[in-house]
Scaffold this motif. Structure first.
Motif, short mmCIF file in Angstrom:
data_model
loop_
_atom_site.label_atom_id
_atom_site.label_comp_id
_atom_site.label_asym_id
_atom_site.label_seq_id
_atom_site.Cartn_x
_atom_site.Cartn_y
_atom_site.Cartn_z
N GLU A 29 -99.27 29.63 -20.56
CA GLU A 29 -100.01 28.52 -19.96
C GLU A 29 -100.79 27.73 -21.02
O GLU A 29 -100.87 26.50 -20.95
CB GLU A 29 -100.94 29.04 -18.87
N ARG A 36 -98.07 25.82 -23.16
CA ARG A 36 -97.40 24.78 -22.35
C ARG A 36 -98.30 23.57 -22.18
O ARG A 36 -97.83 22.42 -22.20
CB ARG A 36 -97.05 25.36 -20.98
N ASP A 37 -99.60 23.80 -22.01
CA ASP A 37 -100.52 22.70 -21.75
C ASP A 37 -100.92 21.95 -23.02
O ASP A 37 -101.22 20.75 -22.97
CB ASP A 37 -101.78 23.23 -21.06
#
Length: 398
Positions: free
Chosen positions: A269, A272-273
């Motif tokens: 996460e 990905r961000d």
């Protein structure tokens, strides 16, 4: 479906007798008749997938070897290649022609006492206990042999003839279905390959042989740099991966296949961000090792190896599905001698030919997507049928 004392778990209705253990020499009779003149009967090849005419199996390749003294194989008789690189030997019933011939090194035999040839070959090819006997009794070092004499010394646990016939018919139907599915799959793949040659211009040309109605004019030759930029995920270090975990981590050798590594959801996460990550529909490309293998990103939670798995972040000037299709006909610039690698600059300088109309791009992509769906459906049906057969084999033999 009753089960006897020495009988399989699954049986046809009406059979309850125990199966009997017999030596193979009680069930078969070797056939030693040989040819006395050249090309007396067609030469056969006994393979892992069946009996074939040798000229068909080797694409009409002519052999100068004499076939005088070859063993005759009448229709309904069984033969097998007695030499193998492994401990697997495949037994085939010759149902192709009235009489054929095989190398004198191949044992040839018929079943006796009413035993059914198709049942016995299925048993010898598929029964795990019989295959273990073969593995134990094979001879040789770098290559292995199973002589007719060794085969005759092995044993089998089998039912009476009527039950043999029903079991043989049952598995022959399975094999027929599997064969037909394989043929459909092969034909569809061949058709797709032919379509790729016709729907895309030949090398050096700008007009394809086949087009959808309403489209004309030349396609345009473009470098991939005209459609976007190369992107890659942030690096994941080996110590950040595990053999089991929450988020699949795909490397150049596993994209489009099964993952062999995972990362934590927390790392996924965060990366990905904060860093480049593919959008739905982006086409991932392996650029080292299995160069050019692609997989479409479908939106699942998964991560990809930096630098070895990349994608073209498109600017909207090309249909993504058409781009994926173009990767199947593109000629990549590949650099490197020992380890081949497709670098970002090589990707961007690689050329494809593209219809000027995105509508035409879309229609071509949709056509091939439907072919891919058909191929996938055949592959899945074929795999399911093979698993069903394997399950039945485990339950219908002792």
């Amino acid at each position: 479906m009753d089960k006897g004392i020495n009988a399989p778990e699954l049986r046809f209705e009406g059979f309850g007798d125990s199966w009997k253990e017999s030596s193979i020499r009680e069930l078969i009779s070797f056939f030693e008749e040989k040819t006395t003149k050249e090309d007396e009967f067609p030469v056969l090849s006994s393979t892992m997938s069946g009996i074939f005419l040798q000229k068909d199996y080797f694409n009409n390749e002519v052999t100068t070897r004499s076939n005088v003294g070859y063993k005759i194989v009448p229709k309904g008789y069984i033969t097998y290649r007695s030499m193998s690189d492994t401990d697997v030997f495949h037994f085939n019933v010759q149902n192709l022609i009235d009489k054929g011939i095989v190398s004198p090194a191949y044992p040839v035999f018929e079943t006796t006492k009413g035993n059914v040839a198709d049942f016995l070959t299925t048993y010898m090819n598929e029964n795990i206990h019989f295959k273990r006997q073969i593995a134990t009794n094979k001879e040789g070092g770098t290559r292995y042999a199973l002589s007719g004499k060794k085969l005759a010394s092995l044993s089998a646990i089998i039912p009476q003839s009527p039950e043999q016939e029903m079991i043989a018919d049952f598995f022959c139907e399975f094999d027929r279905i599997i064969s037909n599915l394989q043929k459909k799959l092969n034909r569809t793949k061949e058709f797709k390959a032919a379509c790729l040659q016709s729907f895309f211009p030949k090398k050096g040309e700008l007009t394809p042989a086949i087009r959808f109605s309403g489209f004309s004019g030349e396609w345009k030759r473009c470098k991939l740099e005209e459609f976007g930029t190369v992107q890659t995920c942030k690096r994941i270090f080996k110590e950040q991966t595990t053999s089991k975990g929450e988020i699949p981590f795909f490397k150049n050798g596993t994209i489009g296949l099964e993952p062999d590594a995972f990362i934590s959801r927390k790392i996924f996460e965060e990366y990905r961000d904060l860093y480049p990550y593919p959008e739905v529909g982006d086409i991932l490309i392996s650029v080292v090792g299995s160069i050019g293998r692609t997989a479409e990103y479908t939106g699942k939670d998964e991560y990809f190896q930096d630098s070895n798995v990349v994608w073209l972040k498109t600017n909207g000037s090309i249909n993504k599905k058409f781009l994926k299709l173009s990767y199947q006909v593109i000629e990549w610039f590949i650099e490197g001698s020992t380890v081949k690698h497709l670098y970002n600059d090589n990707i961007l300088k690689s050329e494809i030919v593209v219809p000027k109309s995105q509508k035409e791009q879309e229609m071509i992509a949709d056509y091939f997507e439907e072919l891919e769906r058909m191929i996938t459906a055949y592959e899945q049906e074929l795999e399911l049928t093979k698993r069903m057969k394997k399950g039945c084999l485990q339950k219908m033999f002792v």
